[in-house]
Design a protein around this motif. Structure first.
Motif: not given
Ligand SMILES: Nc1ncnc2c1ncn2[C@@H]1O[C@H](COP(=O)(O)OP(=O)(O)O)[C@@H](O)[C@H]1O
Ligand SMILES: [Mg+2]
Lengths: 280, 369
Positions: A103-106, A120-123, A135-139, A168-176
């Motif tokens: 989910y990407v908020f306003q 980005v590491a949080l989720p 580390a790999e997903r963050i990069a 957006i990177a943070r939402a993508l890192a979850v790989e949904p």
């Protein structure tokens, strides 16, 4: 003309088991009423919606027409008061628990005490991934949104556009497989917005994710979408669903083409009609 | 109007001239080389203040001369304790105004120096203020011959403090190291833990908060003797009073802090399907840190007051509060002030270290970055 069913625009109502496998969102007669001190607010009224895998669906409409609310119902941040909805064939709550969507908020909503990499590491920490995987997903995901080199910066040291890209990177890192985006570029200037629109289109094209995208902007909706859901307010409802069959790979130049302008015109008409209906 | 002479310089110069005039014409004036030296140094500082007005170098030179002048200014009192007249007071006022001028100049200069130097100047200014507070206190008590019982001179307090270090240390260990620290850690810890529980349970919130409110309103004077009855004369009963005093501020502040995170941040954690404890640790407690430190700071002061005052109600023959109450009875006011000085020092160090920890932990907060 009250409820043009989103289903009609998709693969046809009913649906076989085969269709269901590709169905990401299925909403029927969805209603949500907020009980406020000034009486009930009908944020959603009899909304029908289907979204299939790999689609890019935009919700467009004047503010207060329930775009955010509909997205939040899909995300299980809000509970519908009537009707049914399924996400990946499950209830929204099950889907949320399985981390089915990003989910990407306003607003970027980055945590100021974490660096960009830390945000980005949080989720990923919450999902319990090990350090190497994180580390790999963050990069990879910071690279994807053009933020390599900013890992160690804190959010407040970055511009608004960069912060939104980090979120957006943070939402993508979850790989949904499903991305829910609520006016992610609303607060950005035109140039940054154009650039991010292009990047988002490429991302969607490459990864074949399903994206549901809330916007105010007609060109943005037409440029990005395969399907545009035009909504109208009081009560919040789906007014029209417009197919948008531009080629998957697009550049911003496409906005000058007659096909593009034709669709934009239909969206504008839809928005006007929604308002006219409201005025009666 | 930038060419005009600042008011502090004008007033200070007039005070200096008036002091010199009175010194010369009055018959009973106390004379000493120190008086002349102080006057000369102050005169040169005012000259400097008029001719060289801008920049950090000018400000520092002014500061140095003013503080150099303070030495003969205090030294002069030795030539006539309790007999200082208007000529001396005028000189003292002039010295104080010169110091004020130097600090004003320093503040102005701080705007145009690198941040690290600015920080040093920001530390220097309260220091200068403290020095002049003590200087004036010293000059007034000794110069006007104020009775020791009313207000001892800082130098007398210092002498007493040095002479009674072993006693002061024993009192400090008893009151601060035992009662304050134990009570503070327990009180803050229980307050924090209760806040976490109350936050989870609306029932506790409704039931416990009024009780907590009442406990916090209990007068320490009433509680202390009861604690002595429960926990004995030694430090444990004082620690208990401190627990009661520090519990509620921590409870209330932590509760407020736990609801400080925004709805969007909490929604974000929900979209990650974060558990209660993950949301608590990674979001809500971090957002609560400024509130928690607020309580820790308030409580550091409360704990010291509580421990000292509760020693007035029964104690073994050691402790800061015990010493203060007995030495007041014996008119040994310098010893009382020595204890007060120790308490002030310990309290400031306690508070200051909390502020430092807070700054490093909440560097991200808009107020710190
Ligand atoms: N938590 C809430 N409580 C009460 N009313 C709400 C709440 N959230 C949204 N609404 C109302 O529901 C309607 C739809 O809101 P929203 O979905 O945010 O619209 P949009 O995103 O299209 O601008 C608005 O009238 C809004 O005021
Ligand atoms: Mg909205």
């Amino acid at each position: 003309m009250t409820d043009i069913q989103a289903t009609d625009a998709a693969s046809g109502a009913g649906g076989t088991a085969e269709d269901d496998a590709f169905r990401v969102i299925e909403a029927r007669e969805l209603c949500l009423t907020f009980e406020t001190n000034d009486g009930p607010v009908h944020a959603l009224s009899n909304v029908d919606l289907t979204v299939d895998r790999g689609e890019f669906v935009s919700f467009i409409g004047p503010s207060g027409c329930g775009k955010t609310t509909l997205l939040r119902v899909i995300a299980d941040l809000e509970k519908a008061t009537a009707g049914t909805i399924s996400v990946n064939g499950m209830s929204p709550e099950e889907a949320r628990r399985k981390r089915a969507y990003g989910y990407v908020f306003q607003a970027a909503a980055l945590y100021p005490w974490r660096t960009i990499a830390g945000n980005v590491a949080l989720p990923l920490e919450i999902m319990g991934l090990d350090k190497a995987e994180r580390a790999e997903r963050i990069a990879r995901n910071l690279e994807l949104v053009n933020l390599s080199g900013f890992e160690r910066k804190f959010p407040w040291q970055l511009s608004g556009g960069m912060q939104q890209r980090a979120s957006i990177a943070r939402a993508l890192a979850v790989e949904p497989d499903l991305l829910l985006m609520d006016e992610p570029f609303g607060a950005l200037d035109e140039i940054v917005r154009d650039h991010l629109n292009e990047q988002l289109n490429q991302l969607w094209d490459r990864t074949n994710k399903t994206v549901i995208f809330v916007t105010h902007s007609i060109p943005e909706a037409v440029f990005l979408s395969t399907k545009i859901v035009v909504m109208s307010p009081r009560p919040g409802r789906v007014h029209d669903v417009i197919d948008c069959n531009l080629p998957r790979e697009r550049t911003l130049d496409i906005r000058e083409t007659p096909e593009f302008l034709e669709i934009a015109h239909r969206v504008r008409d839809g928005l006007r009609a929604g308002h006219a209906y409201d005025d009666e | 109007m930038s060419r005009s002479v600042p008011l502090t310089v004008l007033a200070g110069g007039i005070a200096l001239l008036a002091g010199l005039a009175i010194q010369i014409i009055s018959a009973d004036a106390v004379w000493s080389p120190s008086y002349g030296l102080a006057a000369a140094l102050l005169a040169s500082s005012y000259l400097l203040a008029i001719v060289w007005r801008h920049g950090a170098a000018a400000a520092f030179l002014l500061l140095a001369i003013v503080h150099l002048a303070a030495i003969p200014l205090i030294g002069h009192i030795g030539h006539g304790e309790g007999e200082m007249g208007p000529a001396y007071w005028a000189l003292l006022i002039s010295g104080w105004l010169a110091a004020w001028t130097s600090v004003t100049r320093l503040t102005a200069a701080a705007r145009s120096v690198p941040p690290s130097a600015r920080q040093a100047i920001n530390l220097l200014i309260p220091f200068v203020f403290g020095v002049w507070l003590i200087l004036i206190w010293e000059a007034v008590t000794r110069g006007a011959g104020i009775p020791q019982v009313l207000l001892p001179a800082p130098s007398a307090v210092w002498a007493k403090l040095i002479a009674s270090l072993p006693i002061l240390w024993a009192d400090f260990v008893q009151t601060f190291m035992k009662a304050v620290i134990a009570g503070y850690v327990l009180g803050c810890g229980i307050g924090f833990g209760t806040a976490i529980l109350v936050d989870r349970s609306p029932f506790l919130k409704r039931g416990l908060m009024p009780v907590g409110n009442m406990v916090s309103a209990l007068p320490i004077i009433g509680v202390a003797p009861i604690m002595v009855m429960w926990f004995g004369f030694d430090w444990q009963s004082k620690a208990a009073v401190v627990v009661i005093m520090t519990f509620f501020p921590m409870l209330v502040n932590t509760l407020e802090g736990l609801s400080a995170s925004s709805a969007m941040q909490r929604d974000l954690m929900r979209t990650y399907a974060a558990s209660y404890s993950q949301t608590l640790l990674k979001l809500r407690l971090v957002e609560a840190l400024p509130f928690i430190f607020n309580a820790l700071k308030i409580n550091s002061t409360l704990a010291l007051i509580g421990a000292i005052v509760s020693e007035f109600f029964g104690t073994p023959i050691v402790g800061m509060g015990f010493r203060i109450s007995t030495e007041v009875g014996r008119m040994n006011v310098d010893m009382v002030w020595a204890e007060i000085a120790v308490a002030a020092l310990a309290g400031s160090a306690f508070y200051g270290s909390l502020v430092l920890i807070e700054r490093t932990l909440t560097f991200w907060h808009p107020s710190n970055r």
